[in-house]
Scaffold this motif. Structure first.
Motif, short mmCIF file in Angstrom:
data_model
loop_
_atom_site.label_atom_id
_atom_site.label_comp_id
_atom_site.label_asym_id
_atom_site.label_seq_id
_atom_site.Cartn_x
_atom_site.Cartn_y
_atom_site.Cartn_z
N ILE A 70 16.91 -29.01 10.18
CA ILE A 70 18.12 -28.98 9.38
C ILE A 70 18.01 -30.18 8.43
N ILE A 71 18.14 -29.92 7.14
CA ILE A 71 17.86 -30.97 6.15
C ILE A 71 18.97 -31.10 5.12
N GLU A 72 18.94 -32.24 4.43
CA GLU A 72 19.78 -32.48 3.25
C GLU A 72 18.83 -32.93 2.15
N PRO A 73 18.43 -32.02 1.26
CA PRO A 73 17.52 -32.39 0.18
C PRO A 73 18.25 -33.11 -0.95
N VAL A 74 17.61 -34.15 -1.48
CA VAL A 74 18.19 -34.91 -2.60
C VAL A 74 17.10 -35.06 -3.66
N ILE A 131 28.75 -32.74 9.99
CA ILE A 131 29.41 -31.46 9.75
C ILE A 131 28.45 -30.50 9.04
N LYS A 132 27.77 -30.98 8.00
CA LYS A 132 26.79 -30.14 7.29
C LYS A 132 25.69 -29.68 8.24
N ALA A 133 25.19 -30.59 9.07
CA ALA A 133 24.12 -30.25 10.01
C ALA A 133 24.56 -29.14 10.95
N LEU A 173 18.37 -34.29 11.90
CA LEU A 173 18.15 -34.48 13.33
C LEU A 173 18.06 -33.21 14.17
N ILE A 174 18.90 -32.23 13.95
CA ILE A 174 18.89 -31.02 14.79
C ILE A 174 17.72 -30.13 14.37
N ASP A 175 17.00 -29.64 15.37
CA ASP A 175 15.85 -28.77 15.11
C ASP A 175 15.94 -27.51 15.97
N VAL A 176 15.29 -26.46 15.49
CA VAL A 176 15.19 -25.21 16.23
C VAL A 176 13.72 -24.84 16.29
N ILE A 177 13.23 -24.54 17.50
CA ILE A 177 11.84 -24.11 17.69
C ILE A 177 11.86 -22.65 18.10
N ILE A 178 11.02 -21.85 17.45
CA ILE A 178 10.90 -20.44 17.79
C ILE A 178 9.45 -20.18 18.19
#
Length: 156
Positions: free
Chosen positions: A77-81, A129-131, A95-100
């Motif tokens: 989960i990202i916030e690109p700038v 909140i965005k994450a 910080l939050i990640d998902v592995i599949i």
């Protein structure tokens, strides 16, 4: 036009790294696709490809071993700038990640890091909140069966 620079920004640990060896495969206003090798030698995977979905706030990466076999899909989960003066993207890891895994198993990881970062004022409430909203939208895509339509961008 100068070459676009890519930075990976982490909050835990606090670091900003220039991804100088990543190869930009494609870039437009919606997506950035890269090819990369691991920064630090690992036994489980050696290289991969990533697609940064700017509007969704996700990075979907295909992690491959030395035989080009899929180890797993890793979603940040990202916030690109974008910085127009520096012609660079800073890709803030929220910080939050998902592995599949190849067998379809889904694992959400590092939620504890969000709690720690919020408690210690390392990350703002707005970014948390965005994450969480971005995690929710990603999980809905995964559980509805549409994840593969996003994976195709990272299969370069």
């Amino acid at each position: 036009m100068d070459r676009v620079k890519l930075y990976r920004r982490r909050f835990i640990p606090d670091e900003k790294i220039l991804l100088k060896d990543d190869i930009i495969v494609s870039l437009d206003e919606d997506r950035l696709v890269t090819r990369w090798n691991v920064l630090t030698k690992r036994h489980d995977f050696t290289h991969g490809t990533s697609c940064y979905f700017f509007k969704q706030g996700w990075k979907i990466s295909r992690f491959l071993n030395d035989r080009d076999e899929l180890v797993y899909w890793y979603c940040d989960i990202i916030e690109p700038v974008f910085d127009s003066e520096d012609n660079s993207y800073t890709l803030n890891d929220l910080l939050i990640d998902v592995i599949i895994y190849p067998d379809g198993r889904v694992e959400v990881v590092d939620i504890d890091e969000v709690a720690i970062a919020l408690r210690d004022n390392i990350i703002s409430k707005e970014l948390v909140i965005k994450a969480l909203q971005r995690l929710d939208s990603l999980l809905k895509v995964i559980y509805s069966g549409y994840f593969e339509s996003y994976c195709k961008y990272a299969e370069v």
